[in-house]
Design a protein around this motif. Structure first.
Motif, PDB file in Angstrom:
ATOM      1  N   HIS A 247       0.855  -1.179   0.000  1.00  0.00           N
ATOM      2  CA  HIS A 247       0.000   0.000   0.000  1.00  0.00           C
ATOM      3  C   HIS A 247       0.898   1.237   0.000  1.00  0.00           C
ATOM      4  O   HIS A 247       2.129   1.132   0.001  1.00  0.00           O
TER       5      HIS A 247
ATOM      6  N   CYS B  26      -4.224   6.070  -0.004  1.00  0.00           N
ATOM      7  CA  CYS B  26      -3.310   5.057  -0.530  1.00  0.00           C
ATOM      8  C   CYS B  26      -2.970   5.425  -1.975  1.00  0.00           C
ATOM      9  O   CYS B  26      -3.866   5.689  -2.771  1.00  0.00           O
TER      10      CYS B  26
ATOM     11  N   ASN C  40      -0.726   3.457  -3.855  1.00  0.00           N
ATOM     12  CA  ASN C  40      -0.284   2.276  -4.592  1.00  0.00           C
ATOM     13  C   ASN C  40      -1.533   1.436  -4.841  1.00  0.00           C
ATOM     14  O   ASN C  40      -2.126   0.915  -3.886  1.00  0.00           O
TER      15      ASN C  40
ATOM     16  N   CYS D  28      -4.196  -1.036  -4.955  1.00  0.00           N
ATOM     17  CA  CYS D  28      -4.179  -2.296  -4.216  1.00  0.00           C
ATOM     18  C   CYS D  28      -5.420  -3.128  -4.474  1.00  0.00           C
ATOM     19  O   CYS D  28      -5.658  -4.117  -3.784  1.00  0.00           O
TER      20      CYS D  28
ATOM     21  N   HIS E 138      -9.651   0.346  -3.537  1.00  0.00           N
ATOM     22  CA  HIS E 138      -8.469   1.188  -3.305  1.00  0.00           C
ATOM     23  C   HIS E 138      -8.846   2.659  -3.135  1.00  0.00           C
ATOM     24  O   HIS E 138      -8.286   3.362  -2.291  1.00  0.00           O
TER      25      HIS E 138
ATOM     26  N   MET F 142      -9.603   3.933   0.305  1.00  0.00           N
ATOM     27  CA  MET F 142      -8.586   3.787   1.332  1.00  0.00           C
ATOM     28  C   MET F 142      -8.038   5.162   1.680  1.00  0.00           C
ATOM     29  O   MET F 142      -7.058   5.646   1.107  1.00  0.00           O
TER      30      MET F 142
END
Ligand SMILES: [Cu+2]
Length: 123
Positions: free
Chosen positions: A69, A104, A106, A108, A112, A115
């Motif tokens: 993450h 986040c 990255n 994921c 996502h 997040m």
């Protein structure tokens, strides 16, 4: 008379040490760092609301419970990868009060986009 001088010298020495001692402890107690552990997993942070104090140094300690993450709080200039099996730390000193969103960065998986969280800096 000699006795008086000795006593006086002792009092001077003790007061001197007390002054030096308080100055030194003042320096070391000046900026204690607050350690905040943050875990990441699909698709949330725990905690997702982080409250800190303006001017007080903070160390964020990131761990991931599943996969890669990211943690990005652009308003405060904080960015880290959150890597499974690794501990990533970021130190910062909040300089302004307010509520600053993080997310986040990255990808994921599905979810996502949700997040997210907030860093709240109080006076
Ligand atoms: Cu993610």
């Amino acid at each position: 008379m000699t006795r008086f001088i000795n006593k006086f010298a002792t009092i001077c020495a003790v007061s001197f040490m007390l002054v030096i001692g308080s100055v030194c402890s003042g320096i070391s107690a000046d900026q204690p760092e607050q350690l905040i552990k943050v875990t990441a997993k699909k698709f949330e942070y725990s905690p997702n609301e982080i409250t800190v104090k303006k001017g007080m140094p903070v160390i964020l300690e990131f761990t991931s419970l599943d996969r890669l993450h990211g943690f990005n709080c652009p308003d405060l200039g904080i960015r880290s990868d959150i890597v499974p099996g690794k501990i990533n730390r970021v130190r910062f000193v909040p300089q302004k009060t307010g509520t600053f969103p993080f997310h986040c960065d990255n990808f994921c998986g599905e979810g996502h986009e949700n997040m997210t969280g907030n860093i709240i800096v109080t006076e």
